[in-house]
Design a protein around this motif. Structure first.
Motif, PDB file in Angstrom:
ATOM      1  N   TYR A 168      19.537  33.654  44.374  1.00  0.00           N
ATOM      2  CA  TYR A 168      19.856  34.791  44.174  1.00  0.00           C
ATOM      3  C   TYR A 168      20.397  35.406  44.237  1.00  0.00           C
ATOM      4  CZ  TYR A 168      16.597  39.517  43.745  1.00  0.00           C
ATOM      5  OH  TYR A 168      15.946  40.777  43.787  1.00  0.00           O
ATOM      6  N   TRP A 169      20.155  35.541  46.345  1.00  0.00           N
ATOM      7  CA  TRP A 169      21.316  36.147  46.594  1.00  0.00           C
ATOM      8  C   TRP A 169      22.862  36.014  46.584  1.00  0.00           C
ATOM      9  CZ3 TRP A 169      20.094  40.360  48.514  1.00  0.00           C
ATOM     10  CH2 TRP A 169      18.495  40.720  48.331  1.00  0.00           C
ATOM     11  N   LYS A 170      23.221  34.770  45.953  1.00  0.00           N
ATOM     12  CA  LYS A 170      25.000  34.534  44.971  1.00  0.00           C
ATOM     13  C   LYS A 170      24.850  35.444  44.004  1.00  0.00           C
ATOM     14  CE  LYS A 170      28.021  30.526  44.606  1.00  0.00           C
ATOM     15  NZ  LYS A 170      28.147  31.004  42.729  1.00  0.00           N
ATOM     16  N   GLU A 171      23.788  35.215  43.380  1.00  0.00           N
ATOM     17  CA  GLU A 171      24.305  35.918  42.007  1.00  0.00           C
ATOM     18  C   GLU A 171      23.262  37.328  41.561  1.00  0.00           C
ATOM     19  OE1 GLU A 171      26.019  33.966  39.786  1.00  0.00           O
ATOM     20  OE2 GLU A 171      25.841  31.773  40.979  1.00  0.00           O
ATOM     21  N   MET A 172      22.792  37.920  41.845  1.00  0.00           N
ATOM     22  CA  MET A 172      22.682  39.537  42.208  1.00  0.00           C
ATOM     23  C   MET A 172      23.780  40.375  42.063  1.00  0.00           C
ATOM     24  SD  MET A 172      19.469  39.510  40.412  1.00  0.00           S
ATOM     25  CE  MET A 172      18.596  41.319  41.083  1.00  0.00           C
ATOM     26  N   PRO A 173      23.677  40.998  41.366  1.00  0.00           N
ATOM     27  CA  PRO A 173      22.697  41.596  40.860  1.00  0.00           C
ATOM     28  C   PRO A 173      22.563  41.242  39.156  1.00  0.00           C
ATOM     29  CG  PRO A 173      24.561  43.809  40.980  1.00  0.00           C
ATOM     30  CD  PRO A 173      24.397  41.981  42.030  1.00  0.00           C
ATOM     31  N   GLN A 174      23.649  39.997  39.138  1.00  0.00           N
ATOM     32  CA  GLN A 174      24.642  40.579  37.776  1.00  0.00           C
ATOM     33  C   GLN A 174      23.365  39.331  37.098  1.00  0.00           C
ATOM     34  OE1 GLN A 174      26.387  40.349  39.995  1.00  0.00           O
ATOM     35  NE2 GLN A 174      27.160  38.312  40.143  1.00  0.00           N
ATOM     36  N   TYR A 175      22.516  38.498  37.382  1.00  0.00           N
ATOM     37  CA  TYR A 175      22.045  37.517  37.577  1.00  0.00           C
ATOM     38  C   TYR A 175      20.821  37.915  36.407  1.00  0.00           C
ATOM     39  CZ  TYR A 175      19.670  33.403  37.612  1.00  0.00           C
ATOM     40  OH  TYR A 175      19.335  31.183  37.152  1.00  0.00           O
ATOM     41  N   LYS A 176      19.913  39.329  36.641  1.00  0.00           N
ATOM     42  CA  LYS A 176      19.338  40.098  35.368  1.00  0.00           C
ATOM     43  C   LYS A 176      19.752  40.356  34.647  1.00  0.00           C
ATOM     44  CE  LYS A 176      15.528  43.215  37.210  1.00  0.00           C
ATOM     45  NZ  LYS A 176      14.650  43.924  38.122  1.00  0.00           N
ATOM     46  N   GLN A 177      20.970  40.185  33.920  1.00  0.00           N
ATOM     47  CA  GLN A 177      21.343  40.912  32.959  1.00  0.00           C
ATOM     48  C   GLN A 177      21.669  38.849  31.807  1.00  0.00           C
ATOM     49  OE1 GLN A 177      21.261  43.919  32.260  1.00  0.00           O
ATOM     50  NE2 GLN A 177      21.398  44.461  34.336  1.00  0.00           N
ATOM     51  N   LEU A 178      21.534  38.225  32.410  1.00  0.00           N
ATOM     52  CA  LEU A 178      22.362  37.016  31.224  1.00  0.00           C
ATOM     53  C   LEU A 178      21.497  36.665  30.837  1.00  0.00           C
ATOM     54  CD1 LEU A 178      22.977  34.563  34.648  1.00  0.00           C
ATOM     55  CD2 LEU A 178      24.764  36.544  33.408  1.00  0.00           C
ATOM     56  N   ASN A 179      21.596  36.535  29.070  1.00  0.00           N
ATOM     57  CA  ASN A 179      21.014  35.986  27.930  1.00  0.00           C
ATOM     58  C   ASN A 179      21.713  35.029  27.939  1.00  0.00           C
ATOM     59  OD1 ASN A 179      19.447  35.303  26.157  1.00  0.00           O
ATOM     60  ND2 ASN A 179      19.450  37.566  25.004  1.00  0.00           N
ATOM     61  N   GLY A 180      22.360  33.865  28.137  1.00  0.00           N
ATOM     62  CA  GLY A 180      23.507  32.963  28.041  1.00  0.00           C
ATOM     63  C   GLY A 180      23.127  32.219  26.237  1.00  0.00           C
ATOM     64  N   LEU A 181      22.322  32.749  25.885  1.00  0.00           N
ATOM     65  CA  LEU A 181      21.607  32.091  24.648  1.00  0.00           C
ATOM     66  C   LEU A 181      20.707  32.835  23.600  1.00  0.00           C
ATOM     67  CD1 LEU A 181      19.616  29.052  25.828  1.00  0.00           C
ATOM     68  CD2 LEU A 181      21.092  28.951  24.752  1.00  0.00           C
ATOM     69  N   ASN A 182      21.710  33.500  24.321  1.00  0.00           N
ATOM     70  CA  ASN A 182      21.254  35.003  23.050  1.00  0.00           C
ATOM     71  C   ASN A 182      20.174  34.905  22.372  1.00  0.00           C
ATOM     72  OD1 ASN A 182      23.153  37.656  21.835  1.00  0.00           O
ATOM     73  ND2 ASN A 182      23.940  36.342  20.890  1.00  0.00           N
TER      74      ASN A 182
END
Ligand code: FAD
Ligand code: SF4
Length: 510
Positions: free
Chosen positions: A319-333
């Motif tokens: 969580y702390w490594k990847e936020m804040p962009q983690y919250k936007q991820l939608n790899g499988l669209n």
């Protein structure tokens, strides 16, 4: 120097060094805020449990002589927003210094940093003294490594904290006993009833209603059974060690219509609010194990330790490594909408009905229900991970973003392109039937594939693989599944896909 110290609702660590001695120059500030009840719609039991736990924490420490300002949700003078509350009580207490503990949520971390930037006085942030790892320890550990496999982190943690190690080697000769944790529960061994903690929740429910706090889910006063005080949480830990630990590993993945908790500990709320520390939980479990090695097998204990020392710390680090962009991820669209039955349990699929009803009734489902029933369905029907996250963040008693989003968007929905999981957790009815008794009481047949009464999970599973085969073609862990897909008769695939499309389009009819 007068100090004002803020304590958030998930920072209920009575063992924190702040409380080592009573200091008359310190005032502690706690507030039940609309800001926190409204960032997502929560299950009513979650709101009640948090406020009860906060009140009990304040009572325990006040009795020891610490000074508190405590704002209830129903207090007229409660400004309900963190910045206003801090500003107001800085003035009222004439504080020269503001202190707080590191929040575990990115949202609150940012907010508190902004508040401090604007304060005219000194401020200081201290550790919560709860986790085994620092916020960025995992980030450092994986620096320069290609993939973040949890197992390597877990082994490092076992060594570093000298847990179940003998001469620098894993106790029992193996790091991981996961292979022995695959039993279906068929009514035996029996699960002793827990004493429970019935309490009066009417007045707090009245307060929530009085100030119109929006919640969802069910609450029956006679069934509200969450441990919210330190004494209650310790009692649940004791019960777990004595009664459930001997079978925890074996039945970790099992599901059963008549058993909500099986051999799961129900300690996530106690730990996520920091009423109990992961260290004391692990120590108690190991004490029990070493005192009863004749009755408790290592596989049961290792399975439990891995969840807390491994997965829990791993998720926080990610969580702390990847936020804040983690919250936007939608790899499988994935863009589909969450079916309405997530809010009602109104579906004919027996496994989903049970897991959702139980979540709405108890604010709890155990890991495999969350992953292989509800999450599996959401991923197979390609639901937008934002909607999936909102539901999971609201419904579970233990849902706090750092551990919810990494499990939901990451482990369960593969929206993070494989940061947390090496392959998507999807399955047909086969797995659900293997691990539960759900299918035997379902109006769908777990064996059938395309007929009207065929289990929806079967068509959805093959459709998912077919639709996402390009995306997964270089994932070695998917090779076997994709090879099976390639060998399938083209006509059968066509029929499965047609059925899947109908389920995705009309989920409420299934
Ligand atoms: P037990 O099965 O008794 O496990 C013991 C402890 O291990 C738990 O209390 C928990 O602290 C820890 N643990 C186990 N698995 C995990 C994991 N994957 N990640 C982190 N810690 C773990 N857990 C939360 O605490 N909050 C959440 O919001 C949350 N959301 C989840 C969403 C999904 C889609 C999935 C698949 C899992 C989620 N989990 C979450 C992890 C896990 O399901 C819960 O921690 C567990 O079900 C809590 O019940 P228990 O205390 O009886 O756990
Ligand atoms: Fe679930 Fe399918 Fe089994 Fe029914 S048959 S319980 S829908 S897996």
């Amino acid at each position: 120097m007068k100090k004002l110290r803020l304590i958030l609702g998930d920072q209920l660590n009575q063992k924190h060094s702040w409380f080592n001695e009573v200091d008359e120059s310190v005032t502690y500030l706690m507030a039940e805020m609309r800001q926190e009840t409204a960032y997502v719609t929560h299950h009513v039991q979650k709101v009640v449990a948090f406020f009860m736990a906060m009140r009990s924490f304040k009572d325990d420490l006040s009795q020891k002589g610490h000074q508190f300002i405590y704002l209830k949700i129903s207090d007229k003078e409660n400004p309900h927003a963190l910045s206003k509350i801090i500003e107001k009580y800085m003035k009222k207490t004439a504080a020269d210094r503001f202190e707080y503990q590191l929040p575990d949520e990115y949202r609150l971390d940012q907010q508190l940093q902004c508040i401090c930037d604007e304060l005219q006085i000194e401020s200081q942030v201290v550790d919560t003294e709860h986790f085994f790892t620092g916020r960025y320890e995992l980030k450092e550990f994986y620096k320069g490594k290609k993939q973040m496999v949890m197992e390597s982190f877990y082994r490092m943690m076992r060594k570093k904290h000298n847990i179940m190690m003998v001469n620098n080697q894993p106790e029992g000769g193996k790091w991981n006993f996961d292979q022995s944790n695959r039993k279906k529960w068929k009514g035996e061994p029996s699960i002793p009833l827990e004493r429970g903690f019935r309490k009066d929740i009417q007045s707090i429910l009245g307060e929530l209603e009085g100030v119109k706090i929006k919640t969802f889910g069910n609450i029956e006063p006679e069934d509200f059974n969450w441990p919210v005080t330190r004494r209650e949480c310790l009692s649940v830990l004791n019960y777990f060690c004595k009664e459930l630990l001997p079978y925890f590993g074996d039945y970790q993945d099992a599901m059963h219509e008549n058993q909500k908790f099986l051999f799961h500990s129900r300690l996530s709320f106690a730990m996520n609010t920091k009423i109990l520390s992961p260290k004391e939980v692990i120590e108690k479990v190991l004490d029990q194990y070493y005192e009863h090695t004749d009755e408790i097998k290592i596989s049961q204990v290792e399975g439990f330790i891995r969840q807390i020392l491994g997965w829990r710390e791993f998720m926080r680090g990610i969580y702390w490594k990847e936020m804040p962009q983690y919250k936007q991820l939608n790899g499988l669209n994935n863009t589909n909408k969450l079916p309405d039955f997530f809010w009602t349990g109104d579906t004919k699929m027996n496994c989903l009905k049970h897991a959702i009803d139980q979540s709405l009734d108890s604010a709890y489902a155990h890991h495999i229900q969350r992953l292989m029933v509800i999450g599996n369905f959401a991923l197979l029907t390609q639901i937008n991970p934002d909607e999936v996250d909102q539901w999971y963040l609201g419904v579970y008693i233990d849902a706090i973003e750092w551990v919810e989003i990494t499990n939901t968007r990451g482990m369960s929905q593969f929206a993070d392109n494989g940061i947390v999981a090496t392959k998507p957790y999807v399955s047909s009815a086969n797995y659900i039937n293997k691990m539960s008794n759900y299918c035997s009481n379902c109006q769908y047949s777990h064996i059938k594939k395309t007929e009207d009464n065929a289990c929806p999970f079967n068509a959805l599973y093959w459709n998912f693989l077919d639709e996402k085969k390009e995306y997964f073609k270089n994932n070695q862990r998917m090779t076997m599944m994709l090879n099976l897909l390639n060998k399938k008769d083209k006509n059968e695939i066509q029929q499965l896909k047609e059925r899947a499309k109908d389920i995705i389009k009309n989920p409420m009819q299934y």
